[in-house]
Scaffold this active site. Structure first.
Site, PDB file in Angstrom:
ATOM      1  N   ILE A 139       0.802  -1.041   0.260  1.00 35.50           N
ATOM      2  CA  ILE A 139       0.256   0.029   0.076  1.00 35.50           C
ATOM      3  C   ILE A 139       0.768   1.292  -0.036  1.00 35.50           C
ATOM      4  CG2 ILE A 139      -1.715   1.211   1.328  1.00 35.50           C
ATOM      5  CD1 ILE A 139      -2.913  -1.478   2.078  1.00 35.50           C
ATOM      6  N   ASP A 196      11.829   2.938   4.969  1.00 38.37           N
ATOM      7  CA  ASP A 196      11.360   1.632   5.062  1.00 38.37           C
ATOM      8  C   ASP A 196      12.814   0.960   6.019  1.00 38.37           C
ATOM      9  OD1 ASP A 196       8.881  -0.065   3.638  1.00 38.37           O
ATOM     10  OD2 ASP A 196      10.721  -1.262   4.586  1.00 38.37           O
ATOM     11  N   ASP A 212      14.471   1.648  10.727  1.00 36.78           N
ATOM     12  CA  ASP A 212      13.413   0.955  11.306  1.00 36.78           C
ATOM     13  C   ASP A 212      12.610   1.857  12.198  1.00 36.78           C
ATOM     14  OD1 ASP A 212      11.991  -0.620  13.320  1.00 36.78           O
ATOM     15  OD2 ASP A 212      13.485  -2.194  13.492  1.00 36.78           O
ATOM     16  N   VAL A 213      11.320   1.895  11.951  1.00 37.09           N
ATOM     17  CA  VAL A 213      10.536   3.160  12.709  1.00 37.09           C
ATOM     18  C   VAL A 213      10.214   2.804  14.170  1.00 37.09           C
ATOM     19  CG1 VAL A 213       9.351   3.892  10.247  1.00 37.09           C
ATOM     20  CG2 VAL A 213       8.455   1.949  11.964  1.00 37.09           C
ATOM     21  N   SER A 246      -7.160   0.384   9.180  1.00 40.45           N
ATOM     22  CA  SER A 246      -7.844  -0.683   8.715  1.00 40.45           C
ATOM     23  C   SER A 246      -9.205  -0.757   9.049  1.00 40.45           C
ATOM     24  CB  SER A 246      -7.077  -1.993   9.289  1.00 40.45           C
ATOM     25  OG  SER A 246      -7.523  -3.033   9.174  1.00 40.45           O
ATOM     26  N   TYR A 264      -3.373  -7.553  15.970  1.00 39.62           N
ATOM     27  CA  TYR A 264      -3.691  -6.454  14.916  1.00 39.62           C
ATOM     28  C   TYR A 264      -4.855  -5.609  14.916  1.00 39.62           C
ATOM     29  CZ  TYR A 264      -3.685  -4.881  10.142  1.00 39.62           C
ATOM     30  OH  TYR A 264      -3.786  -4.007   8.963  1.00 39.62           O
ATOM     31  N   LYS A 283      -4.993  -1.482  15.355  1.00 35.82           N
ATOM     32  CA  LYS A 283      -5.541  -0.717  14.465  1.00 35.82           C
ATOM     33  C   LYS A 283      -6.871   0.413  15.082  1.00 35.82           C
ATOM     34  CE  LYS A 283      -2.695  -1.387  11.001  1.00 35.82           C
ATOM     35  NZ  LYS A 283      -2.007  -0.299  10.355  1.00 35.82           N
TER      36      LYS A 283
HETATM   37  N1  NAD Z   1      -2.573  -5.429   3.080  1.00 36.38           N
HETATM   38  C1  NAD Z   1      -3.948  -5.534   3.780  1.00 36.38           C
HETATM   39  O1  NAD Z   1      -4.713  -6.079   3.748  1.00 36.38           O
HETATM   40  C2  NAD Z   1      -3.958  -4.185   4.836  1.00 36.38           C
HETATM   41  C3  NAD Z   1      -5.431  -4.086   5.311  1.00 36.38           C
HETATM   42  C4  NAD Z   1      -5.679  -2.936   6.289  1.00 36.38           C
HETATM   43  C5  NAD Z   1      -4.540  -2.288   6.376  1.00 36.38           C
HETATM   44  N2  NAD Z   1      -3.274  -2.307   6.035  1.00 36.38           N
HETATM   45  C6  NAD Z   1      -2.243  -1.591   6.526  1.00 36.38           C
HETATM   46  O2  NAD Z   1      -1.607  -0.934   5.437  1.00 36.38           O
HETATM   47  C7  NAD Z   1      -0.170  -0.721   5.982  1.00 36.38           C
HETATM   48  C8  NAD Z   1       0.781  -1.099   4.764  1.00 36.38           C
HETATM   49  O3  NAD Z   1       0.758  -2.625   4.843  1.00 36.38           O
HETATM   50  P1  NAD Z   1       0.848  -3.557   3.484  1.00 36.38           P
HETATM   51  O4  NAD Z   1      -0.322  -4.438   3.326  1.00 36.38           O
HETATM   52  O5  NAD Z   1       1.137  -2.591   2.226  1.00 36.38           O
HETATM   53  O6  NAD Z   1       2.179  -4.618   3.895  1.00 36.38           O
HETATM   54  P2  NAD Z   1       3.520  -4.731   3.140  1.00 36.38           P
HETATM   55  O7  NAD Z   1       4.445  -5.759   4.142  1.00 36.38           O
HETATM   56  O8  NAD Z   1       3.586  -5.030   1.824  1.00 36.38           O
HETATM   57  O9  NAD Z   1       4.259  -3.100   3.573  1.00 36.38           O
HETATM   58  C9  NAD Z   1       4.475  -2.758   4.829  1.00 36.38           C
HETATM   59  C10 NAD Z   1       5.896  -1.964   4.741  1.00 36.38           C
HETATM   60  O10 NAD Z   1       6.117  -1.349   6.148  1.00 36.38           O
HETATM   61  C11 NAD Z   1       7.327  -1.848   5.915  1.00 36.38           C
HETATM   62  N3  NAD Z   1       7.751  -2.040   7.705  1.00 36.38           N
HETATM   63  C12 NAD Z   1       7.322  -2.928   8.583  1.00 36.38           C
HETATM   64  N4  NAD Z   1       7.692  -2.496   9.776  1.00 36.38           N
HETATM   65  C13 NAD Z   1       8.618  -1.693   9.825  1.00 36.38           C
HETATM   66  C14 NAD Z   1       9.563  -0.900  10.487  1.00 36.38           C
HETATM   67  N5  NAD Z   1       9.394  -1.389  11.848  1.00 36.38           N
HETATM   68  N6  NAD Z   1      10.241  -0.050  10.063  1.00 36.38           N
HETATM   69  C15 NAD Z   1      10.226   0.481   8.799  1.00 36.38           C
HETATM   70  N7  NAD Z   1       9.351  -0.395   8.011  1.00 36.38           N
HETATM   71  C16 NAD Z   1       8.765  -1.252   8.465  1.00 36.38           C
HETATM   72  C17 NAD Z   1       7.858  -3.163   5.445  1.00 36.38           C
HETATM   73  O11 NAD Z   1       9.498  -3.194   5.237  1.00 36.38           O
HETATM   74  C18 NAD Z   1       6.927  -2.886   4.380  1.00 36.38           C
HETATM   75  O12 NAD Z   1       7.813  -2.448   3.096  1.00 36.38           O
HETATM   76  C19 NAD Z   1       0.094  -1.381   7.403  1.00 36.38           C
HETATM   77  O13 NAD Z   1      -0.111  -0.292   8.332  1.00 36.38           O
HETATM   78  C20 NAD Z   1      -1.152  -2.411   7.342  1.00 36.38           C
HETATM   79  O14 NAD Z   1      -1.382  -2.706   8.472  1.00 36.38           O
HETATM   80  C21 NAD Z   1      -3.048  -3.538   5.175  1.00 36.38           C
END
Ligand code: NAD
Length: 274
Positions: A26, A45, A70-71, A162, A176, A180
């Site tokens: 996302i 990231d 790392d955040v 989410s 999770y 959220k």
């Molecule tokens: N994919 C879904 O179904 C979904 C649904 C609802 C909400 N979300 C939210 O969307 C957001 C993005 O998730 P996504 O689905 O794109 O997942 P993803 O794993 O594809 O991307 C998440 C990114 O965050 C980075 N990340 C994670 N922990 C980190 C840290 N400690 N420091 C720095 N970077 C870090 C990862 O390296 C990755 O590049 C998240 O907050 C997730 O909770 C996702």
């Protein structure tokens, strides 16, 4: 008089944009739409190789930068935010997006109970890790960008929450869901306080999207199946489904909106339709 064309309403050209977790899923979709509309994009990231791959996938634009951090590590996050300001002078738009999954839910895809995911057996270290990334680091990221935005007359904060923030889930891990809900309420709380400083705080609340979260679990047909059955549109989200809302919230068209949550879930949070 400026005419309300799509060009003027959604003009983000030259906006300085920060995206945590921007190297995948996302966050990468946010990066793509902001770049395509003329913004300067800074991806934060934890994985340098993933950042390099993301920048390559975006066409190695001169208006995109990567910052490896790392955040959850305060010093690394602070250095990355300082790096954005050093490179581009300010932060206009911050997508607070980095997040991790919380393991499977208490039901398996076939509807049977998942014994390993019983409430009383959920590992506490998983609970704390999920809270650390999805709540604590998001809060700290918001604090960091607010300091910069206050110095520069305002900005936009857009948090990826989410649908799990407001609904219970059978197929999503409990840590999770709770993380959220916490960050979603922080969006409202921060929005109220920060109005005075011309900072808006809004959320995008996705339903299930096929990304790399939880090891790319939703790329597997059996993990997707219960969601495809339950979601009224009977499919999971894709990049294009979320990019319009991201551009909208970052743009002048959303200037009177704060504390809002835009749900993007194919009707998932409404219930089942057939
Ligand atoms: N994919 C879904 O179904 C979904 C649904 C609802 C909400 N979300 C939210 O969307 C957001 C993005 O998730 P996504 O689905 O794109 O997942 P993803 O794993 O594809 O991307 C998440 C990114 O965050 C980075 N990340 C994670 N922990 C980190 C840290 N400690 N420091 C720095 N970077 C870090 C990862 O390296 C990755 O590049 C998240 O907050 C997730 O909770 C996702």
């Amino acid at each position: 008089m400026t005419l309300p064309t799509a060009h003027t309403l959604f003009d983000v050209s030259d906006a300085v944009c920060l995206i945590t977790g921007g190297a995948s899923g996302i966050g990468l979709a946010y990066a793509e739409v902001m770049l395509a509309n003329g913004a300067k994009v800074h991806i934060i990231d934890r994985d340098q190789a993933a950042i390099d791959a993301a920048l390559a996938a975006l066409g190695t634009p001169t208006s995109a930068w990567g910052h490896c951090a790392d955040v959850t590590v305060a010093d690394q996050l602070a250095a990355a935010i300082a790096g954005v300001v050093q490179d581009s002078g300010r932060i206009d738009v911050a997508f607070v997006n980095a997040g991790i999954g919380g393991g499977p839910g208490f039901l398996k895809g076939d509807g049977e109970r998942n014994g390993e995911r019983s409430f009383e057996d959920l590992p506490f270290d998983q609970w704390t890790r999920v809270m650390d990334v999805n709540v604590n680091a998001a809060f700290r990221t918001m604090q960091g960008v607010v300091r910069v935005m206050k110095q520069h007359g305002g900005g936009r904060i857009i948090v990826t929450t989410s649908v799990s923030a407001t609904k219970t889930e059978q197929h999503v891990g409990t840590p999770y869901v709770v993380s959220k809900a916490a960050i979603a309420h922080l969006v409202r709380q921060a929005a109220l306080e920060l109005v005075r400083f011309n900072i808006t705080v809004n959320a995008i609340a996705p339903g299930p999207f096929i990304t790399n979260i939880s090891g790319g679990r939703l790329r597997q047909a059996d993990a997707r199946a219960p969601f495809e059955r339950l979601i009224p549109m009977h499919r999971l989200g894709t990049d294009m489904d979320i990019q319009g809302a991201a551009l909208f919230l970052a743009s002048p068209a959303a200037r009177y909106i704060t504390g809002a949550h835009i749900t993007i879930d194919g009707g998932f949070s409404l219930g089942t339709a057939d």
